[in-house]
Design an enzyme around this catalytic site. Structure first.
Site, short mmCIF file in Angstrom:
data_model
loop_
_atom_site.label_atom_id
_atom_site.label_comp_id
_atom_site.label_asym_id
_atom_site.label_seq_id
_atom_site.Cartn_x
_atom_site.Cartn_y
_atom_site.Cartn_z
N GLU A 63 0.76 -1.23 -0.14
CA GLU A 63 -0.02 0.09 -0.01
C GLU A 63 1.04 1.30 0.13
OE1 GLU A 63 -0.64 -2.66 1.46
OE2 GLU A 63 -2.90 -3.24 0.56
N HIS A 131 -11.77 -4.66 8.16
CA HIS A 131 -12.31 -4.24 6.75
C HIS A 131 -13.77 -3.46 6.95
CE1 HIS A 131 -9.29 -7.42 6.28
NE2 HIS A 131 -9.50 -7.28 5.06
#
Ligand SMILES: Cc1ncc(C[n+]2csc(CCOP(=O)(O)OP(=O)(O)O)c2C)c(N)n1
Ligand SMILES: [Mg+2]
Lengths: 337, 329
Positions: A63, A131
């Site tokens: 990321e 999440h």
């Protein structure tokens, strides 16, 4: 005109912009692998067939790298659209977004631009704590980033196009329960609003909110999924004679303050509904703006309805308890009368 | 005139390298003095001792290639061609600075000469360099990108992600590690388990090259090889330059974490002494008066830069509001 889900509208927006401008490209994890998902929520599904794997670029699970690469490409003539699989992973790339992308134009005395788009799915959807988060408030607090939150297919495509054409880093938050993703990537409990999307080129301007329902008694401000929770609450309240006006700012930075203030001046009441947890949140900022600039129009204390100040829990009964439900919105409004 | 032992460097080339290195050395010494006089309001990370790295690397680049610097960026910026005037004015906090006084010492840069605004988050420039290299490849521009970082910065996750991505996509980027043996006060032996940072290159699938970072010609030559590779589409390289910071880490540093003996050893290996000796005693390519002429040129550039910075206007306080977002001109 075509009827589209938000995922489809985003996909068409990307497709049209990539056709229009050869500097536009996508990067992210699992976005174009043949036989793969087309991104975690199918937004880029099939795009590599048309544009190839150089422009629909699959990345390692990196990321920091995804964000940094997008920044470096944006500073040197490209217009990257980066895809983070789940908004929660924005924390992994926080330095690149907060210290690099957001500050580059400023630190360079306005000599450098960073025209990148970062798309991030948010929302609690039975995946536990990592999440699920709604992270908008972290990023609306960083000067130098534009932050968008489309809740309809029309806005999703139009705002995405504006974001791609913008010369600044733009973060687009998308709600998992609004995508309308199909097949194996569909979501339980999804609303999947389907909306009319023009075939011709159009954009939705960054910085303009929308009134989703007109009312005279109370202003409810929501974003993403909570716009729909607010609308549901408004229908219930209407049965009891309370007409709520529902406002969807659509873009969080820059914010269409005037639209909210105007509505509150008319209704005299404000409820802010968001899926972020309550404390130090985005709703607090909206409440503060109204308290500072429209205090004497208020007939009742401002109310915030938000998720609880806990990490998102997993089990469905706890998750439902944690989230800002329609019932909590109704209760907040009623407490103002 | 060329001499084989100089890898074909000519007198003109060598004097140019010397001039650039001396400019950085004298620029930094002046900064130190100006800081003590209160003319420079910021902290400073000086590049004294490492001049051969920036100058050697940039000597192998094209003007349109990109460089990404660090928290110690004056040398990178000067070597890439940012003017002394605009850097000095930036350090003074004046509107004529390369970043209009918004950046300061740790963010000097000028994209018009390929120098990114320097990035002071250690290691964070590496993925951005990879992105610029991806862009160069996509645009077919033939540009090469250089990311400088220290042996301290080499341990950032960002650098790892950046090198891996550059390698899998065969991007035209050079990762140049300036191993000056310390990250602030921490010695490299405490923070790196392998002998050389360049040993890590094998793990990314790219060449890892070790070079004497105080030898400007050696640095230039290994960079040339890596640049050729990059431009040919063969991918990135990791170059480790062994060097030493002949000054404190930042404005107030008595260097109590290292010995005076070690410092003395490295002072003998000063890259400027080295190139002077090469030019005069070893090759006879230049006379002392040639060197004095270069020194006079450098002093003139710096005198002008300091005067320019001193006389330039300060920004209006409310200029702080400008440039949060891009403004079309
Ligand atoms: C991410 C990050 N962590 C810590 C620092 C504070 N810091 C600035 S310079 C420095 C040492 C860096 O060492 P190295 O990378 O070897 O570069 P050098 O200073 O030796 O040139 C540290 C710890 C920082 N700027 N950024
Ligand atoms: Mg170091």
């Amino acid at each position: 005109m075509a009827l589209m889900t938000i995922a489809e509208a985003l996909r068409e927006g990307i497709r049209e912009e990539m056709r229009r401008d050869p500097t536009v490209f996508c990067l992210g994890e699992d976005i174009g692998v043949p036989g793969g998902f087309g991104g975690a929520f199918t937004v880029t599904l099939g795009l590599s067939d048309e544009f190839g794997h150089n422009r629909i670029l699959d990345t390692p699970i990196s990321e920091i790298g995804i964000a940094g690469v997008a920044i470096g490409a944006a500073m040197t003539g490209m217009r990257p659209i980066a895809d983070v699989q789940y908004g929660d992973f924005l924390f992994c790339m926080m330095d690149q977004l907060a210290n690099q992308a957001a500050k580059m134009t400023y630190m360079s005395g306005g000599t450098v631009k960073v025209p990148l788009v970062m798309r991030a799915p948010v929302g609690s959807t039975r995946r536990g704590s990592q999440h699920a988060q709604s992270l908008e408030a972290f990023f609306t607090h960083i000067p130098g980033l534009k932050v968008l939150a489309p809740s309809t297919a029309y806005d999703a495509k139009g705002l995405l196009k504006s974001a791609i054409r913008d010369e600044n880093p733009v973060l687009i938050f998308e709600h998992k329960l609004l995508y309308g993703s199909k097949g194996g990537r569909s979501e339980k409990g999804a609303l999947s609003p389907i909306g009319e999307v023009p075939d011709e080129d159009y954009t939705v301007p960054i910085g303009k909110g929308a009134i989703r329902r007109v009312g005279k008694d109370v202003t409810i401000v929501g974003k993403l999924l909570t716009v729909y929770r607010a609308l549901e609450a408004a229908e219930e309240l209407a049965k009891e004679g309370i007409e709520a006006e529902v406002i969807d700012p659509r873009t969080l930075i820059p914010l269409d303050k005037e639209l909210i203030l105007e509505s509150v001046r008319k209704t005299g009441r404000l409820v802010v509904v968001e899926e972020d947890n309550l404390t130090h949140g985005w709703g607090a900022e909206i409440a503060a703006i109204v308290a500072e600039e429209a205090f004497f129009y208020l007939d009742a204390p401002i109310k915030r309805v938000a998720s609880l100040d806990t990490p998102p829990p997993f089990a469905p009964p706890m998750e439902a308890y944690y989230l800002p439900s329609v019932e909590r919105v109704i209760a907040a409004v009623k407490s103002q009368f | 005139m060329t001499i084989a032992s100089l890898n074909n460097a000519t007198q003109v080339e060598l004097l140019t390298l010397y001039r650039e290195m001396l400019l950085i050395r004298r620029f930094e010494e002046q900064c130190n003095a100006l800081f003590l006089q209160g003319k420079i309001p910021s902290t400073l990370h000086l590049y004294i001792g490492q001049e051969a790295v920036a100058v050697g690397v940039c000597a192998a680049l094209r003007p349109d290639d990109y460089v990404l610097g660090t928290h110690r960026p004056h040398g990178h910026a000067l070597a890439k061609g940012v003017t002394s005037r605009s850097i000095m004015a930036e350090l003074f906090g004046k509107v004529t600075g390369c970043c209009k006084a918004k950046g300061g010492s740790m963010h000097v840069g000028d994209m018009s000469v390929g120098m990114f605004p320097a990035i002071a988050i250690v290691g964070a420039n590496a993925p951005i360099a990879t992105g610029a290299a991806l862009s160069a490849k996509m645009r077919g521009s033939g540009q090469v990108v250089v990311a400088f970082f220290g042996e301290g910065g080499a341990n950032e996750g960002a650098v790892h992600e950046a090198m891996n991505m550059a390698a899998i996509w065969k991007l035209p980027v050079l990762f140049v590690c300036e191993n000056n043996l310390y990250g602030a006060s921490t010695p490299v032996s405490q923070i790196v388990a392998v002998e050389n940072v360049a040993d890590r290159a094998v793990a990314y699938g790219m060449p890892g090259v070790i070079v004497d970072g105080n030898d400007v010609l050696a640095v230039r030559d290994v960079t040339r090889t890596a640049v050729e590779r990059a431009r040919a589409g063969e991918g990135p390289s990791l170059i480790e330059c062994k060097t030493y910071r002949l000054c404190g880490h930042s404005r107030s540093d008595a260097c109590n974490y290292r010995t005076r003996e070690e410092e003395a050893e490295w002072r003998d290996k000063d890259p400027l002494l080295r190139i002077r000796k090469l030019l005069t005693e070893e090759t006879g390519l230049a006379t002392l008066s040639d060197l004095e002429q270069v020194e006079a040129e450098v002093e003139a550039i710096l005198t002008d830069a300091i005067q320019f910075a001193d006389e330039s206007p300060e920004p209006a306080p409310e200029d702080a509001l400008l440039h949060v977002f891009w403004e079309d001109k």
